[in-house]
Enzyme design. Structure first.
Site: not given
Ligand code: ASP
Length: 301
Positions: A12, A85
């Site tokens: 993200t 995340t």
């Molecule tokens: N779907 C994203 C990922 O894990 C979520 C994030 O980065 O917060 O790449």
């Protein structure tokens, strides 16, 4: 002035809106544009290793991250890995094992909102991660929302709020204040003497549920390694005893961990736990699910 390497992997933090939803689009250099304050305390080189939602990362990608750090271990004072995340805890746990002997900081970070979005946590997290990497304390950690979490205890507990991570079973190692000061609350541990350099991703994790069908286990016979995530202090339900015993006799290594994120196994405590021990299941002690997978993949148990 410390010299850091930023390894960009997507997530993200690097996302932009597309017609198909959020998708990683920014490289490491673009991320750095949002945190000019870094120039006050470090220089940062960039390696754009991959550009993936962390949902799509595999063990091979995580091994590539470890190798990217190792390759440049002598050239930099510390490493920051910008990461999605959702599976950051899996990467943190795996790198904790793969880089256990590295005498340098390796700091994972990410964000719940994209870099550049209103109210985004991305600039703060990237800046904090660089501050921790520049601080010089060796080890694999995650830095998110001001918290410094040891790599093998990272848990993502919330899917939307900014404060989404906790340290399972142990207090956070420290914090980064709003003034940018890095504070350590737990003494440093020396790097390990050695670390694994390969891993076997053929590890299956099965969450026990009260009514799991015992016939299901026959389909797993001969699979290399199976982790059973059992209840509380650990144990095998009587109605699964024959099925799990047959699985072990088929040559599968069966490990036991807990669905509780803290406290760990006490297999000897209850009869159901002794049942697991007597059939040859291997206790994984006190580990998060992510760390249990990492330790078994690395052949450490
Ligand atoms: N779907 C994203 C990922 O894990 C979520 C994030 O980065 O917060 O790449």
């Amino acid at each position: 002035m410390k010299n850091l390497l930023l390894i960009a992997t997507g997530g993200t933090i690097a996302c932009r809106e597309t017609e198909n939803g959020l998708s990683p689009a920014l490289g490491g250099a673009e991320l750095l544009h949002f945190v000019p304050q870094l120039r006050d305390f470090c220089t940062v080189d960039v390696r754009d290793l991959m550009q993936l939602d962390s949902t799509d990362l595999t063990a091979a990608d995580r091994l590539a991250m470890a190798q990217a750090v190792r390759r440049d271990a002598d050239r930099y004072d510390g490493f920051v890995i910008a990461h999605g995340t959702d599976t950051l805890a899996y990467t943190a746990a795996l790198l904790y094992h793969l880089l256990a002997d590295l005498p340098k900081p390796v700091v994972l970070t990410g964000s719940m909102l994209p870099m550049g979005a209103p109210e985004s946590d991305a600039p703060r997290n990237l800046l904090d991660a660089c501050r921790v990497a520049a601080d010089g304390r060796a080890g694999v950690v995650a830095v998110l929302c001001g918290k410094i979490l040891v790599g093998n205890r990272v848990v993502k507990f919330h899917s939307t709020q900014i404060d989404a991570f906790l340290s399972a079973g142990v207090p956070p190692l420290g914090a980064v204040g709003s003034d940018g000061k890095v504070r350590w609350d737990v003494p440093a541990a020396p790097p390990a003497q050695a670390a694994p350099d390969t891993l076997d991703p053929h590890v299956l994790l099965i969450k026990l549920t009260p009514d799991l069908d015992p016939t299901f286990f026959a389909a797993l016979h001969g699979y290399p390694k199976v982790i059973l995530e059992t209840f509380g202090a650990g144990g095998i339900p009587a109605r699964l005893e024959n099925a799990v015993r047959a699985l072990i006799e088929s040559g599968t290594r069966v490990y036991i961990t807990s669905q509780c994120i803290a406290g760990g196994m006490r297999l000897h405590h209850y009869a159901v736990g002794r049942r697991a021990e007597s059939m040859g299941a291997i206790s994984l002690g006190s580990r998060t699910t992510e760390d249990a997978l990492a330790a078994v993949m690395c052949g450490e148990v």
